[in-house]
Motif scaffolding. Structure first.
Motif, PDB file in Angstrom:
ATOM      1  N   GLN B  28     -17.767  -5.370   2.486  1.00 26.34           N
ATOM      2  CA  GLN B  28     -17.138  -5.136   1.197  1.00 26.34           C
ATOM      3  C   GLN B  28     -17.913  -5.704  -0.115  1.00 26.34           C
ATOM      4  O   GLN B  28     -17.998  -4.657  -1.021  1.00 26.34           O
ATOM      5  CB  GLN B  28     -15.827  -6.197   1.067  1.00 26.34           C
ATOM      6  CG  GLN B  28     -14.953  -6.010   0.004  1.00 26.34           C
ATOM      7  CD  GLN B  28     -13.921  -4.680  -0.145  1.00 26.34           C
ATOM      8  OE1 GLN B  28     -13.556  -4.370   0.770  1.00 26.34           O
ATOM      9  NE2 GLN B  28     -14.051  -3.954  -1.218  1.00 26.34           N
ATOM     10  N   TYR B  33     -16.215  -1.265  -0.211  1.00 29.01           N
ATOM     11  CA  TYR B  33     -15.293  -0.934   0.507  1.00 29.01           C
ATOM     12  C   TYR B  33     -15.622  -1.115   1.846  1.00 29.01           C
ATOM     13  O   TYR B  33     -16.917  -1.333   2.274  1.00 29.01           O
ATOM     14  CB  TYR B  33     -14.636   0.562   0.278  1.00 29.01           C
ATOM     15  CG  TYR B  33     -15.598   1.554   0.721  1.00 29.01           C
ATOM     16  CD1 TYR B  33     -16.729   1.883   0.249  1.00 29.01           C
ATOM     17  CD2 TYR B  33     -14.959   2.586   1.680  1.00 29.01           C
ATOM     18  CE1 TYR B  33     -17.386   2.910   0.601  1.00 29.01           C
ATOM     19  CE2 TYR B  33     -15.437   3.621   2.125  1.00 29.01           C
ATOM     20  CZ  TYR B  33     -16.763   3.772   1.701  1.00 29.01           C
ATOM     21  OH  TYR B  33     -17.772   4.882   2.200  1.00 29.01           O
ATOM     22  N   LYS B  36     -15.473   3.431   7.226  1.00 32.57           N
ATOM     23  CA  LYS B  36     -14.818   3.804   8.713  1.00 32.57           C
ATOM     24  C   LYS B  36     -16.103   3.639   9.893  1.00 32.57           C
ATOM     25  O   LYS B  36     -15.994   3.011  10.932  1.00 32.57           O
ATOM     26  CB  LYS B  36     -14.310   5.349   8.974  1.00 32.57           C
ATOM     27  CG  LYS B  36     -13.459   5.276  10.137  1.00 32.57           C
ATOM     28  CD  LYS B  36     -12.719   6.483  10.075  1.00 32.57           C
ATOM     29  CE  LYS B  36     -12.138   7.061  11.286  1.00 32.57           C
ATOM     30  NZ  LYS B  36     -11.427   8.567  11.151  1.00 32.57           N
ATOM     31  N   TYR B  54      -8.639  -3.219  11.631  1.00 32.95           N
ATOM     32  CA  TYR B  54      -7.797  -2.397  10.746  1.00 32.95           C
ATOM     33  C   TYR B  54      -6.372  -3.464  10.510  1.00 32.95           C
ATOM     34  O   TYR B  54      -6.225  -3.597   9.174  1.00 32.95           O
ATOM     35  CB  TYR B  54      -7.056  -1.181  11.441  1.00 32.95           C
ATOM     36  CG  TYR B  54      -6.168  -0.707  10.455  1.00 32.95           C
ATOM     37  CD1 TYR B  54      -6.805   0.204   9.766  1.00 32.95           C
ATOM     38  CD2 TYR B  54      -4.533  -0.675  10.730  1.00 32.95           C
ATOM     39  CE1 TYR B  54      -5.976   0.997   8.807  1.00 32.95           C
ATOM     40  CE2 TYR B  54      -3.803   0.053   9.743  1.00 32.95           C
ATOM     41  CZ  TYR B  54      -4.544   1.109   8.950  1.00 32.95           C
ATOM     42  OH  TYR B  54      -3.846   1.398   8.009  1.00 32.95           O
ATOM     43  N   SER B  55      -6.193  -4.287  11.098  1.00 35.08           N
ATOM     44  CA  SER B  55      -5.165  -5.219  11.088  1.00 35.08           C
ATOM     45  C   SER B  55      -5.543  -6.335  10.055  1.00 35.08           C
ATOM     46  O   SER B  55      -4.960  -6.583   8.980  1.00 35.08           O
ATOM     47  CB  SER B  55      -4.353  -6.034  12.226  1.00 35.08           C
ATOM     48  OG  SER B  55      -4.172  -7.402  12.034  1.00 35.08           O
ATOM     49  N   ALA B  57      -8.163  -6.001   7.787  1.00 39.29           N
ATOM     50  CA  ALA B  57      -8.588  -5.237   6.647  1.00 39.29           C
ATOM     51  C   ALA B  57      -7.438  -4.757   5.741  1.00 39.29           C
ATOM     52  O   ALA B  57      -7.546  -4.699   4.656  1.00 39.29           O
ATOM     53  CB  ALA B  57      -9.388  -3.861   6.980  1.00 39.29           C
ATOM     54  N   THR B  58      -6.192  -4.711   6.375  1.00 37.63           N
ATOM     55  CA  THR B  58      -5.120  -4.351   5.575  1.00 37.63           C
ATOM     56  C   THR B  58      -4.218  -5.622   5.304  1.00 37.63           C
ATOM     57  O   THR B  58      -3.328  -5.587   4.192  1.00 37.63           O
ATOM     58  CB  THR B  58      -4.020  -3.182   6.172  1.00 37.63           C
ATOM     59  OG1 THR B  58      -4.125  -3.761   7.571  1.00 37.63           O
ATOM     60  CG2 THR B  58      -4.905  -1.730   6.051  1.00 37.63           C
ATOM     61  N   PHE B  59      -4.497  -6.708   5.993  1.00 38.97           N
ATOM     62  CA  PHE B  59      -3.761  -7.909   5.773  1.00 38.97           C
ATOM     63  C   PHE B  59      -4.195  -8.433   4.324  1.00 38.97           C
ATOM     64  O   PHE B  59      -3.266  -8.881   3.563  1.00 38.97           O
ATOM     65  CB  PHE B  59      -3.763  -8.822   6.940  1.00 38.97           C
ATOM     66  CG  PHE B  59      -2.870 -10.114   6.725  1.00 38.97           C
ATOM     67  CD1 PHE B  59      -1.717 -10.160   6.941  1.00 38.97           C
ATOM     68  CD2 PHE B  59      -3.513 -11.307   5.997  1.00 38.97           C
ATOM     69  CE1 PHE B  59      -0.995 -11.176   7.000  1.00 38.97           C
ATOM     70  CE2 PHE B  59      -2.848 -12.479   5.788  1.00 38.97           C
ATOM     71  CZ  PHE B  59      -1.330 -12.326   6.283  1.00 38.97           C
ATOM     72  N   LYS B  61      -5.994  -9.025   0.796  1.00 44.80           N
ATOM     73  CA  LYS B  61      -6.224  -8.160  -0.459  1.00 44.80           C
ATOM     74  C   LYS B  61      -7.810  -7.881  -0.929  1.00 44.80           C
ATOM     75  O   LYS B  61      -7.834  -6.953  -1.681  1.00 44.80           O
ATOM     76  CB  LYS B  61      -5.240  -9.148  -1.451  1.00 44.80           C
ATOM     77  CG  LYS B  61      -4.115  -8.724  -1.454  1.00 44.80           C
ATOM     78  CD  LYS B  61      -3.358  -9.165  -3.035  1.00 44.80           C
ATOM     79  CE  LYS B  61      -3.525 -10.730  -2.969  1.00 44.80           C
ATOM     80  NZ  LYS B  61      -2.567 -11.646  -2.386  1.00 44.80           N
ATOM     81  N   SER B  64     -10.887  -3.147   1.263  1.00 48.22           N
ATOM     82  CA  SER B  64     -10.305  -1.876   0.734  1.00 48.22           C
ATOM     83  C   SER B  64     -11.020  -0.983   1.559  1.00 48.22           C
ATOM     84  O   SER B  64     -11.903  -1.056   2.015  1.00 48.22           O
ATOM     85  CB  SER B  64     -10.812  -1.714  -0.771  1.00 48.22           C
ATOM     86  OG  SER B  64     -10.417  -0.044  -1.075  1.00 48.22           O
ATOM     87  N   LEU B  65     -10.267   0.033   2.168  1.00 52.37           N
ATOM     88  CA  LEU B  65     -10.610   1.011   2.828  1.00 52.37           C
ATOM     89  C   LEU B  65     -10.955   2.276   2.258  1.00 52.37           C
ATOM     90  O   LEU B  65     -11.576   3.135   2.740  1.00 52.37           O
ATOM     91  CB  LEU B  65      -9.461   1.445   3.968  1.00 52.37           C
ATOM     92  CG  LEU B  65      -9.065   0.336   4.892  1.00 52.37           C
ATOM     93  CD1 LEU B  65      -7.832   0.628   5.768  1.00 52.37           C
ATOM     94  CD2 LEU B  65     -10.201  -0.085   5.839  1.00 52.37           C
TER      95      LEU B  65
END
Lengths: 617, 150
Positions: B28, B33, B36, B54-55, B57-59, B61, B64-65
């Motif tokens: 990051q 970011y 993929k 993914y879990s 990375a999205t949990f 803050k 960012s994807l």
């Protein structure tokens, strides 16, 4: 910096260090703490460097960028030693005058010293400023005088003396006894007795054991731990090394919020220095004890301040808490016994060992010993970090240290404990602050945020703020917290939009009961405090929103109306430029008008107007 | 994909599943970011399923994807900043940059975000651009601050 091969070697080094240092050498100590950095302390320090050079004083005067000086309201602060003169609101333009007058001629620059708002009395010396008078700094003691990047500075002030004593004179059991006897309780919020926690961990027969320092200071409105990590990083390390020796841990971690990049780099440097000089690593000070520390950066999740969630995220998983027991002291990181304490707790340990448990136990109240650091912010005149003995009253903190409320406004509440705490009204101003008393009035100690609110704060908005914060931060694992917060937020939004009903208050209390009884972790259990305390002490405000559709503090947007007073408006168009929706119209140099249909009530025009022509009702 | 760059990051760690968050943090920081293709490599190396990445990375803050801008603006919405009108600062920035909170400007210069607390509560409202703090940021200071980075 040498590698210390023995206790005697360290002692001898310190003796030589002290002999080399002249207590009368002039020092310029610029605050680079959390309060002064945003106000330009780097520029001030750079100006001093240049000016000292220009005047040929660079070799004679010591210049340091230190940790927090405490009284953030006067940022940028500069302390001149040995006279202990403190200057405030210093900018780089003031620097030549300070160098000329104070450093060369030994005079005080009057216009830069503290001035009492009420009596207009000036105070040039730290000891005369009321903010510092009622304080008892233990954790903050060294912050304003040491260079946080210098191990020598830490050693010169008695640093690593506690570790020396622990390794040389004490057995692990003696250390735990001392911490137990001192009455130290966890400074992160829960207030669990530290000695008892260490004992539980020590007695578990499993290896390896871990030590964690919780530096995930997530409570909005709190920056004590940031100031300590940035300003006195070795004190945190020393506490952890002593703790590790006591419970028999071989590895330690400091978990720091990623929002604190300076804390991360200061701690990293301190760890490298400690390794180099033999305070960390194999065979510490030739005692046969091995221990090392690594930094683990948080990734931005409030719930990770909760110990089990923190541990899960250190294992590479999402930060979801798990039910306790088992407690981390029994089964923590990677399923191994782990002692986890917060930054301030660790920073207290070296002094307790050094000065003795009795010394510490004599400070504070019956059940809460020692001091507590608070970040005193909000509507008070003198904002900053304070460290007071447990049992100091809220009134002393707000009025004696904080200098009362800004513009002599009326005190409404003090919010302690972050989102898990409550709002304490004026009737409890004489409450002695400790773990138990705060709990008895529906709040908690928390990590030490203390936000003072005056009549310009709306308590319904404050409750909504915290519930919205927690709703965003809830990990979603357990239903009471996830769904409860969502429903309470929905109800609060109804009230704020003028669609509230009186039954809503009872409904929210019912939701609170379910959440506090059934949530897995502290986040959900204590999320009810902002609601319960505001409904209990500020019911009238809720009713004004519900019955009269009025927010008397002029905060809740949907209930407000913005207009332009044609008499005062100069037609400068500052508001027009700021309005994001183009709701303001009128000719240049003529009174403007706000289209109520278009207005989104953001308040930008109100803030942009230099003539107070924008009115809110 | 810039494999050597990713290798430099991976070589700092022992390749255990517990290294996942620090590895993602380094990516990051370096890429602004989490791309993929890089995540596929991380999944193989650390032996962590992509679903878990993914879990995570999205949990949290900080991840960012999608790519972030050259400058990251963070407006503090801590309690004190909230009481002192930080939402107005965020709105003003959003209005001036022409971008909603949580998004990046089209020219990829600025990302605008709000954060829980920056820990400079005595100087509320506070905002940060990259690693620099700005205290007492009233609405009228916003254009001056932006100018420093344009």
């Amino acid at each position: 910096m040498p590698r210390f091969e023995s206790i005697d070697h360290l002692r001898e080094y310190r003796r030589q260090l002290m002999a080399k240092r002249d207590a009368n050498q002039p020092q310029v100590l610029v605050c680079a703490g959390p309060g002064c950095l945003p106000m330009g302390s780097e520029e001030v320090a750079a100006a001093f460097r240049e000016e000292l050079e220009k005047n040929g004083l660079a070799a004679k005067v010591v210049l340091k960028e230190c940790g927090c000086h405490g009284l953030c309201a006067g940022a940028v602060r500069v302390l001149i030693r040995p006279q202990e003169i403190t200057y405030q609101h210093v900018t780089s333009e003031d620097v030549p005058e300070i160098v000329e007058k104070t450093l060369k001629e030994g005079q005080v620059v009057d216009r830069l010293v503290y001035e009492d708002l009420h009596t207009q009395e000036k105070a040039a010396y730290k000891k005369d400023i009321p903010f510092f008078k009622g304080q008892m700094p233990i954790v903050l003691r060294k912050l304003d005088i040491i260079d946080p990047t210098s191990l020598d500075d830490y050693l010169a002030l008695g640093g690593y003396r506690g570790l020396r004593k622990a390794l040389m004179e004490m057995k692990p059991d003696d250390i735990i006894d001392a911490i137990d006897h001192s009455g130290l309780r966890g400074r992160g919020g829960g207030g669990f007795p530290t000695g008892r926690k260490w004992r539980i961990c020590q007695e578990v027969e499993d290896e390896p054991k871990f030590i964690i320092c919780n530096g995930d200071e997530g409570d909005p409105g709190a920056f004590m731990d940031r100031a300590v990590m940035e300003g006195d990083p070795h004190a945190v390390l020393e506490g952890m090394i002593i703790g590790a020796f006591a419970i028999g841990a071989s590895k330690g971690y400091i978990y720091v919020r990623h929002e604190y990049p300076l804390a991360v780099s200061r701690l990293q440097l301190a760890i490298e220095q400690a390794r180099e000089s033999g305070f960390l690593g194999k065979n510490i000070l030739r005692s046969g004890f091995d221990f090392d520390i690594k930094i683990s950066r948080g990734a931005g999740a409030f719930v990770c301040g909760e110990e089990t969630a923190l541990i899960h995220s250190m294992e590479g998983n999402i930060g979801e808490p798990s039910p306790r027991p088992p407690y981390p002291a029994q089964s923590g990181l990677f399923g191994k016994p782990t002692v986890i304490n917060n930054v301030e707790t660790w920073a207290n340990v070296p002094e307790i060992i050094n000065l003795g448990a009795d010394w510490f136990a004599n400070i504070g109240t019956e059940k809460s010993k020692g001091t507590k650091v608070f970040s005193l912010v909000g509507a008070v005149n003198q904002t900053g970090l304070v460290e007071v003995p447990m049992g100091t009253t809220l009134r002393q903190i707000v009025y004696d240290l904080g200098g009362g409320l800004r513009q002599d406004r009326e005190f409404k509440a003090v919010q302690t404990g972050g989102p898990s705490g409550g709002c304490i009204p004026a009737q409890f101003l004489d409450l002695p602050v400790d773990y138990d008393s705060l709990q008895s009035v529906g709040s908690i100690m928390g990590s030490g945020g203390m936000i003072v609110m005056d009549t310009s704060s709306c308590m319904v908005d404050v409750a909504r703020y915290f519930i919205n914060f927690l709703y965003q931060e809830s990990c979603g694992k357990c239903t009471p917290c996830r769904e409860g917060l969502k429903q309470i937020l929905f109800i609060l939004d109804e009230i704020i939009h003028g669609r509230g009903q009186e039954e809503h208050l009872g409904l929210m209390e019912e939701l609170c009961n379910a959440m506090s009884a059934a949530s897995i972790c502290g986040l959900g259990k204590s999320a009810v405090n902002p609601i319960r305390s505001t409904i209990k002490y500020f019911r009238e405000e809720y009713l004004a929103h519900i019955r009269d559709k009025k927010c008397h503090a002029l905060v809740c947007r949907p209930l407000l109306k913005y207009t332009v007073d044609p008499e005062t408006c100069t037609g400068c168009l500052a508001c027009v430029r700021e309005c994001p929706v183009g709701a303001i119209s009128g000719k240049k140099k003529m009174a403007q008008e706000i289209d109520q249909e278009l207005c989104v009530k953001c308040g930008l025009c109100y803030e942009a107007c230099q003539f107070e022509a924008v009115k809110i009702e | 994909m810039d494999l050597p760059r990713l290798e430099t990051i991976l070589s700092r760690y022992e390749g255990e599943s517990a290294d996942l968050i620090p590895v993602l943090q380094d990516i990051q920081d370096a890429y602004s970011y989490l791309p993929k293709e890089e995540l596929h490599v991380v999944s193989e190396r650390l032996q962590v399923p992509l679903t878990q990445i993914y879990s995570v990375a999205t949990f949290f803050k900080m991840f960012s994807l999608i790519p972030k801008g050259k400058h990251q603006i963070k407006v503090c919405t801590g309690t004190t900043c909230h009481l002192k009108g930080s939402h107005r600062v965020a709105e003003s920035l959003s209005h001036r940059l022409g971008v909603e909170v949580g998004y990046t400007t089209k020219d990829m210069q600025f990302s605008l975000d709000t954060v829980g607390c920056l820990g400079s509560c005595a100087q509320a409202p506070v905002m940060m651009v990259d690693d620099k703090y700005f205290g007492r940021t009233t609405v009228d200071k916003v254009p001056k601050i932006l100018k420093l980075y344009k």
